[in-house]
Design a protein around this motif. Sequence first.
Motif, PDB file in Angstrom:
ATOM      1  N   UNK A 107      -1.413 -14.239  -2.145  1.00 17.94           N
ATOM      2  CA  UNK A 107      -0.665 -13.423  -2.966  1.00 17.94           C
ATOM      3  C   UNK A 107       0.319 -14.457  -3.710  1.00 17.94           C
ATOM      4  N   UNK A 108       0.596 -14.036  -5.024  1.00 15.60           N
ATOM      5  CA  UNK A 108       1.767 -14.814  -5.965  1.00 15.60           C
ATOM      6  C   UNK A 108       2.937 -14.483  -5.560  1.00 15.60           C
ATOM      7  N   UNK A 109       3.960 -15.537  -5.894  1.00 16.89           N
ATOM      8  CA  UNK A 109       5.403 -14.949  -5.552  1.00 16.89           C
ATOM      9  C   UNK A 109       5.890 -14.115  -6.322  1.00 16.89           C
ATOM     10  N   UNK A 110       6.561 -12.930  -5.957  1.00 16.44           N
ATOM     11  CA  UNK A 110       6.916 -11.988  -6.737  1.00 16.44           C
ATOM     12  C   UNK A 110       7.572 -12.316  -8.158  1.00 16.44           C
ATOM     13  N   UNK A 111       7.357 -11.798  -9.258  1.00 18.99           N
ATOM     14  CA  UNK A 111       7.875 -12.254 -10.313  1.00 18.99           C
ATOM     15  C   UNK A 111       9.309 -11.874 -10.625  1.00 18.99           C
ATOM     16  N   UNK A 112      10.287 -12.687 -10.972  1.00 21.11           N
ATOM     17  CA  UNK A 112      11.594 -12.432 -11.273  1.00 21.11           C
ATOM     18  C   UNK A 112      11.721 -11.567 -12.426  1.00 21.11           C
ATOM     19  N   UNK A 113      13.041 -10.835 -12.695  1.00 22.26           N
ATOM     20  CA  UNK A 113      13.355 -10.411 -13.753  1.00 22.26           C
ATOM     21  C   UNK A 113      13.255 -11.032 -14.942  1.00 22.26           C
ATOM     22  N   UNK A 114      13.648 -12.360 -14.921  1.00 24.29           N
ATOM     23  CA  UNK A 114      13.635 -13.229 -16.074  1.00 24.29           C
ATOM     24  C   UNK A 114      12.117 -13.780 -16.634  1.00 24.29           C
TER      25      UNK A 114
ATOM     26  N   UNK B 129       3.657   1.497  -5.634  1.00 21.28           N
ATOM     27  CA  UNK B 129       2.609   1.839  -4.619  1.00 21.28           C
ATOM     28  C   UNK B 129       1.255   2.028  -5.150  1.00 21.28           C
ATOM     29  N   UNK B 130       1.161   2.789  -6.409  1.00 24.59           N
ATOM     30  CA  UNK B 130      -0.107   2.609  -6.820  1.00 24.59           C
ATOM     31  C   UNK B 130      -0.726   1.284  -7.438  1.00 24.59           C
ATOM     32  N   UNK B 131       0.184   0.711  -7.904  1.00 23.95           N
ATOM     33  CA  UNK B 131      -0.292  -0.707  -8.322  1.00 23.95           C
ATOM     34  C   UNK B 131      -0.530  -1.493  -7.233  1.00 23.95           C
ATOM     35  N   UNK B 132       0.040  -1.558  -6.309  1.00 27.85           N
ATOM     36  CA  UNK B 132      -0.202  -2.299  -5.038  1.00 27.85           C
ATOM     37  C   UNK B 132      -1.516  -1.817  -4.602  1.00 27.85           C
ATOM     38  N   UNK B 133      -1.782  -0.759  -4.567  1.00 33.18           N
ATOM     39  CA  UNK B 133      -3.010  -0.330  -3.930  1.00 33.18           C
ATOM     40  C   UNK B 133      -4.395  -0.781  -4.845  1.00 33.18           C
ATOM     41  N   UNK B 134      -4.192  -1.192  -6.298  1.00 35.03           N
ATOM     42  CA  UNK B 134      -4.991  -1.630  -6.793  1.00 35.03           C
ATOM     43  C   UNK B 134      -5.143  -3.166  -6.867  1.00 35.03           C
ATOM     44  N   UNK B 135      -4.301  -3.789  -6.349  1.00 34.70           N
ATOM     45  CA  UNK B 135      -4.148  -5.201  -6.223  1.00 34.70           C
ATOM     46  C   UNK B 135      -4.491  -6.034  -5.176  1.00 34.70           C
ATOM     47  N   UNK B 136      -5.477  -7.112  -5.268  1.00 27.17           N
ATOM     48  CA  UNK B 136      -6.024  -7.693  -4.230  1.00 27.17           C
ATOM     49  C   UNK B 136      -5.572  -9.051  -4.341  1.00 27.17           C
ATOM     50  N   UNK B 137      -5.123  -9.664  -5.418  1.00 25.46           N
ATOM     51  CA  UNK B 137      -4.682 -11.186  -5.456  1.00 25.46           C
ATOM     52  C   UNK B 137      -3.507 -11.522  -6.357  1.00 25.46           C
ATOM     53  N   UNK B 138      -2.722 -10.329  -6.474  1.00 22.63           N
ATOM     54  CA  UNK B 138      -1.305 -10.547  -6.925  1.00 22.63           C
ATOM     55  C   UNK B 138      -1.583 -10.463  -8.311  1.00 22.63           C
ATOM     56  N   UNK B 139      -2.412  -9.857  -9.446  1.00 23.69           N
ATOM     57  CA  UNK B 139      -2.821  -9.995 -10.348  1.00 23.69           C
ATOM     58  C   UNK B 139      -1.747  -8.883 -10.926  1.00 23.69           C
ATOM     59  N   UNK B 140      -1.139  -7.986 -10.218  1.00 24.06           N
ATOM     60  CA  UNK B 140      -0.300  -6.965 -10.572  1.00 24.06           C
ATOM     61  C   UNK B 140       1.274  -7.109 -10.609  1.00 24.06           C
TER      62      UNK B 140
END
Length: 356
Positions: free
Chosen positions: A1-8, A330-341
Motif C-alpha cells: 500500500x502507498x503512503x496516504x496522500x496528503x492534502x497538499x 469505503x466504496x473506493x477502498x473496496x475497489x483498491x488492491x494496490x493503493x491506486x485509489x
Amino acid sequence: MNTPTTTCEATGSMARCQELVRPALRAAVGSLGGELEVMCGFALGWWDSDGRPGKGGAGKGLRPALALLGARTAGVPAETAVAGAVAVELMHVFSLVHDDIMDGDEQRRHRPSVWKAYGVGPAVLTGDALLALALRTLADVPHNGSAEATRLLSGALVDLVGGQAADLAFESRPWTGPRAVTMAEYRRMAARKTGALLGCSIAIGAALAGAPAAVVTGLQEAGRHLGLAFQAIDDVLGIWGDPAVTGKPAFSDLRSGKKTAPVLAALTGPPADPLPGPRTGPDRGGRLVALLSGGRDDAQVRQAAELIEATGGRAVAEQMACHYQDAAIRELRALDTDGSADELIAVARLLTDRLS
C-alpha cells in the motif's frame, strides 16, 4: 500500500489533472467559434464577458480530476480518460449556467453569472452549447468505450434534471405540515441533482477504457455518496459561508427560501438512522418558520441562521457530509488492491476542508 496522500499532494494532483485536461477542453470550446465560444469561455472562467483574458472565475476542476483519478483507480492510465473528463466538466458548467437562470443568481465565483452578463436567452444557448459539446466529445472517441461512457453521461443528465426539478418544486411547498419537504425527499433530490454527476465523473474514465462492469458500478456508487456529502457542505456554506470564498451574499440560501439540509433538520428533527440530529421544540420551530416566511431582511436571515445553528441543524448537515464521505471512501477502498485509489480518496477528503 502507498503512503496516504496528503492534502497538499491532493491539491497538486488536481492541478496536474487540470493541466492534462485543459488542452482538450480548450479545443472543444474553440470548435464553436464566434459568440458561443466567447460565452462558453466566460462560463468556464477563462476570460471576461468581452473575451479578454482575466483572472478568477475558473473552477477547481474537481469533476475532471475525479474522472482521471477514477480511471487510475480502475487500473487505467489517466490519459485514456481525458475525453470523459472534458465531457463531465462541460456538463457541470452547463448545469451551473441554467441553475443561475432558474435561481436568479446574479453572481458566480465573484463575477456576473452568464445570464447577468449576456441576458437570459444567450445564457440558455450557452448552456445548450456546453451540453452538446459534452455529448459530441464522447461520440468522437474512436473505440467501443464511447457507448458506455455516453450511456453514463446521459443517465446522469436525466437524474440531474430530475433532481433540479424536485429542488424547484420544493420552493412552492410549505415549511411545515403534511406537505412539508422531508429529509428523505431531500436526500433523494440531492442524490440526483449532485450525486449523479459526481458518480458519473468518477466512473466515466473507467467506462471509456472498458473496465469491468462491477468496477464501473462501484466507482459510480462512491461518487453518488460523495455527491451527497458535497451537497450537504454546499448547504452549510449557503448559509454560513464567507462571501469572499463562496462568491455569493451572506445567508444567500435563506434569502432565497431554499429548503436545504440545515433548515430541514432544524424544522423536522433528525433524519432516519444512522444520521443523528436534534429534535426541534415547538417554540423554536414556530419562531424559525415565522422568520423564514417573513421578508428575509438582514436581521431576519441572521436570526434564522442563529436559530438553525442553535437547534442543531448545522451540526446535522455536517454530520451528513461526514457520513456520506466515509461511505464513498469505503466504496473506493473496496475497489483498491494496490493503493491506486489513494489520490482519489485524498481529493474526496478535500471536500470537508471547505468547512474549515
